[in-house]
Design a protein around this motif. Structure first.
Motif, PDB file in Angstrom:
ATOM      1  N   GLY A  38     -31.027   2.334 -16.010  1.00 21.92           N
ATOM      2  CA  GLY A  38     -31.494   1.167 -16.754  1.00 21.92           C
ATOM      3  C   GLY A  38     -30.356   0.543 -17.531  1.00 21.92           C
ATOM      4  N   VAL A  39     -30.335  -0.795 -17.573  1.00 21.68           N
ATOM      5  CA  VAL A  39     -29.339  -1.505 -18.380  1.00 21.68           C
ATOM      6  C   VAL A  39     -30.065  -2.300 -19.458  1.00 21.68           C
ATOM      7  CG1 VAL A  39     -27.241  -2.888 -18.278  1.00 21.68           C
ATOM      8  CG2 VAL A  39     -28.299  -2.104 -16.164  1.00 21.68           C
ATOM      9  N   PRO A  40     -29.641  -2.179 -20.715  1.00 24.63           N
ATOM     10  CA  PRO A  40     -30.238  -3.009 -21.762  1.00 24.63           C
ATOM     11  C   PRO A  40     -29.913  -4.481 -21.523  1.00 24.63           C
ATOM     12  CG  PRO A  40     -28.922  -1.207 -22.712  1.00 24.63           C
ATOM     13  CD  PRO A  40     -28.626  -1.256 -21.245  1.00 24.63           C
ATOM     14  N   VAL A  41     -30.927  -5.354 -21.596  1.00 27.94           N
ATOM     15  CA  VAL A  41     -30.695  -6.803 -21.524  1.00 27.94           C
ATOM     16  C   VAL A  41     -31.431  -7.462 -22.690  1.00 27.94           C
ATOM     17  CG1 VAL A  41     -30.197  -6.926 -19.043  1.00 27.94           C
ATOM     18  CG2 VAL A  41     -32.572  -7.031 -19.795  1.00 27.94           C
ATOM     19  N   SER A  42     -31.325  -6.843 -23.850  1.00 27.43           N
ATOM     20  CA  SER A  42     -32.080  -7.285 -25.031  1.00 27.43           C
ATOM     21  C   SER A  42     -31.349  -8.348 -25.827  1.00 27.43           C
ATOM     22  CB  SER A  42     -32.331  -6.091 -25.949  1.00 27.43           C
ATOM     23  OG  SER A  42     -31.093  -5.569 -26.402  1.00 27.43           O
ATOM     24  N   GLY A  43     -30.081  -8.593 -25.510  1.00 31.76           N
ATOM     25  CA  GLY A  43     -29.285  -9.452 -26.376  1.00 31.76           C
ATOM     26  C   GLY A  43     -28.936  -8.686 -27.646  1.00 31.76           C
ATOM     27  N   PRO A  44     -28.192  -9.355 -28.560  1.00 31.55           N
ATOM     28  CA  PRO A  44     -27.724  -8.648 -29.755  1.00 31.55           C
ATOM     29  C   PRO A  44     -28.884  -8.127 -30.598  1.00 31.55           C
ATOM     30  CG  PRO A  44     -26.674 -10.806 -29.540  1.00 31.55           C
ATOM     31  CD  PRO A  44     -27.757 -10.754 -28.516  1.00 31.55           C
ATOM     32  N   ILE A  45     -28.786  -6.881 -31.032  1.00 34.27           N
ATOM     33  CA  ILE A  45     -29.831  -6.339 -31.896  1.00 34.27           C
ATOM     34  C   ILE A  45     -29.480  -6.638 -33.348  1.00 34.27           C
ATOM     35  CG2 ILE A  45     -30.617  -4.585 -30.291  1.00 34.27           C
ATOM     36  CD1 ILE A  45     -28.880  -2.542 -31.779  1.00 34.27           C
ATOM     37  N   GLU A  46     -30.446  -6.405 -34.226  1.00 37.30           N
ATOM     38  CA  GLU A  46     -30.300  -6.861 -35.602  1.00 37.30           C
ATOM     39  C   GLU A  46     -29.144  -6.211 -36.352  1.00 37.30           C
ATOM     40  OE1 GLU A  46     -33.821  -6.988 -38.577  1.00 37.30           O
ATOM     41  OE2 GLU A  46     -34.340  -8.078 -36.728  1.00 37.30           O
ATOM     42  N   ARG A  47     -28.950  -4.924 -36.132  1.00 35.09           N
ATOM     43  CA  ARG A  47     -27.988  -4.187 -36.933  1.00 35.09           C
ATOM     44  C   ARG A  47     -27.349  -3.105 -36.086  1.00 35.09           C
ATOM     45  NH1 ARG A  47     -29.184  -0.802 -41.377  1.00 35.09           N
ATOM     46  NH2 ARG A  47     -31.270  -0.488 -40.560  1.00 35.09           N
ATOM     47  N   THR A  48     -26.056  -2.899 -36.251  1.00 33.78           N
ATOM     48  CA  THR A  48     -25.409  -1.812 -35.520  1.00 33.78           C
ATOM     49  C   THR A  48     -24.613  -0.896 -36.447  1.00 33.78           C
ATOM     50  OG1 THR A  48     -23.511  -3.254 -35.047  1.00 33.78           O
ATOM     51  CG2 THR A  48     -25.213  -3.127 -33.358  1.00 33.78           C
ATOM     52  N   VAL A  49     -24.747  -1.106 -37.762  1.00 30.71           N
ATOM     53  CA  VAL A  49     -24.126  -0.172 -38.702  1.00 30.71           C
ATOM     54  C   VAL A  49     -25.149   0.266 -39.745  1.00 30.71           C
ATOM     55  CG1 VAL A  49     -21.805  -1.193 -38.473  1.00 30.71           C
ATOM     56  CG2 VAL A  49     -23.297  -1.932 -40.337  1.00 30.71           C
TER      57      VAL A  49
END
Ligand SMILES: Cc1cc2nc3c(=O)[nH]c(=O)nc-3n(C[C@H](O)[C@H](O)[C@H](O)COP(=O)(O)OP(=O)(O)OC[C@H]3O[C@@H](n4cnc5c(N)ncnc54)[C@H](O)[C@@H]3O)c2cc1C
Lengths: 62, 392
Positions: free
Chosen positions: B258-269
């Motif tokens: 599976g490949v994520p195709v969600s676009g940028p998520i809200e937070r990565t830190v």
């Protein structure tokens, strides 16, 4: 109940990525299912090999 | 066990981050739950040549084949050549990921990172304030606490590190492309071109690809959008595609993923935690490519980690420069391509055919995806009205 056919499973982890409850875990070549599973059916729907199955239910909730 | 930074996952994202931090003198531990890094492969292995070269000096053993361009096929068979490089300076590599992933991990190890395989992160260790104090791992069947100032989640599509730190990265079915792929030997393979076939029957919400690996071998696969998937559809559709279109293909390997195709998520830190690569959902929503973005994010996270550790500020605020950096760079394209994906996954075969027909008189051979989109919008302003902001 959610079950996995480990002979069909391709251990890719896609199901783990969609599980909203963190109830699945990919360990080397098998999937572990924990009691947190709410039987939402997301994983069964997207499994590329069709290895996951919800029994006692005719239709998934999402 | 103690270290400055523990990296969870030894894919391209984790290895690039680990290597970068080790080179800057940090004490880095990188965990990989598999016993063999890079295996089994979950990838079609295509990358841009210039993109890869800008990040590292590729070892020839990582590369299975070089291609000259890409060919797109509409549902009715209309064909178009894109991104063709007539200078002979090939546009694409098809990698051998088993060797590539191992090579990147080896570079991290040579830079001084401690790589631990068959070691799975089970949870975060917690500090009194609740922030990450490292990870609790299971190494060869035994629990091993690894204390660290910072945790980097590079744990791919099945990521849990972010979720442990309070960021819900679970993917909705419409935000994952689920794939099946065969490595085939087939005399019909064009060794010089990556090929893409579109159609709602052959690959609902995705496409069929053929990426050549040299001497008539190719990664032949397809992706289906999760929301349009049925249990087992990717494998079933791929078999059907082969039967109908590639009667001579002989299958020598199988891949699912599976490949994520969600676009940028809200937070990565979060406090003492960063996410990189597929775990941060940084793969491209339209192509499904994620190797280069994962590597770029790994480098950016590594740079920020080194500064944050020397400044002694590992709070979410201290790590924010990573978040800002990736959003300003790869994030822009990821966001644009998410909009594109939302649009294209709604098109009927007739729509796709007419879009392709509209470009038939144009020479697209020197264009990349962005250039092609510009032309498409110019030729089909009404149909593509909602995408007009994507082209600046
Ligand atoms: C079928 C398919 C085709 C693709 N084709 C392409 C393509 O042609 N080009 C392209 O650029 N991209 C492609 N991609 C996407 C690409 O494979 C990913 O974007 C890329 O691998 C992301 O790198 P990563 O380092 O973030 O994650 P990964 O490469 O997935 O690495 C994550 C690692 O973390 C490990 N891990 C996970 N959890 C834990 C844990 N708890 N403890 C320890 N280790 C853990 C995993 O075992 C894995 O090794 C494709 C993907 C699929 C599924």
């Amino acid at each position: 109940m959610l079950t996995v056919d480990r002979y069909r499973c391709g251990y890719c982890g896609a199901c783990v990525g969609v599980c909203p409850e963190m109830a699945l875990e990919l360990v080397e070549t098998w999937i572990e299912i924990s009691p947190e599973c709410v039987e939402c059916g997301r994983c069964t729907k997207i499994c590329p090999t069709g290895a996951l199955e919800l029994s006692d239910k005719t239709e998934a909730r999402t | 066990m103690r270290c400055d930074v523990v990296v969870v996952g030894a894919g391209p994202a984790g290895s690039m981050a680990a290597r970068h931090m080790a080179e800057k003198g940090l004490d880095v531990v990188m965990l990989e739950k598999r016993q063999e890094i890079g295996d089994p492969v979950r990838c079609a292995e295509g990358v841009s040549k210039t993109g890869l070269r800008s990040l590292t000096d590729p070892d020839p053993r990582w590369i299975a084949a070089e291609v000259r361009g890409a060919r797109l096929h509409a549902p009715d068979g209309t064909t178009m050549v894109m991104s063709e490089d007539r200078s002979g300076n090939e546009v694409g590599y098809v990698l051998e990921r088993k060797i590539f992933d191992r090579g990147l991990a080896m570079q991290a190890a040579l830079a001084g990172a401690r790589v631990m395989v068959k070691t799975r992160a089970l949870d975060l260790l917690r500090r009194p304030d609740g922030s990450a104090g490292g990870v609790k791992a299971l190494r060869f069947g035994e629990v091993l606490p690894i204390e660290a100032d910072l945790v980097i989640g590079a744990d791919g599509v099945e990521s849990k590190v972010g979720r442990w730190a309070g960021i819900d990265t679970s993917l909705k079915p419409k935000d994952i492309e689920v794939c099946a792929q065969f490595l085939v030997y087939d005399p019909a393979v064009d060794d010089d071109y990556c090929e893409f076939f579109f159609g709602n029957d052959i690959a609902p919400g995705g496409y069929v690809w053929s990426f050549p690996k040299g001497r008539k071998l190719a990664n032949l696969g397809l992706g289906v959008l999760g929301s349009r998937c049925q249990p087992g559809a990717p494998v079933r559709l791929l078999r059907q595609y082969l039967e109908r279109n590639r009667p001579e293909a002989r299958v020598v390997e199988m891949v699912v993923g599976g490949v994520p195709v969600s676009g940028p998520i809200e937070r990565t830190v979060a406090d003492r935690m960063m996410l990189v690569g597929d775990s941060a959902r940084q793969s491209d929503p339209i192509t499904g490519g994620g190797i280069l973005n994962a590597m770029k994010a790994g480098v950016m996270a590594g740079d920020v980690a080194a500064v944050a550790i020397s400044d002694g500020d590992l709070s979410a605020a201290g790590l924010m420069p990573y978040e800002e950096k990736w959003r300003e760079t790869i994030g822009r394209q990821i966001a644009r391509h998410y909009q594109l994906k939302e649009f294209f996954s709604r098109q009927t075969d007739e729509d796709l055919n007419s879009l392709m027909h509209s470009m038939q008189s144009m020479d697209m051979s020197q264009m990349d995806l962005r250039g092609m989109l510009k032309v498409l919008i110019k030729l089909n302003p009404k149909k593509l009205w909602e995408l007009r902001n994507l082209v600046v």
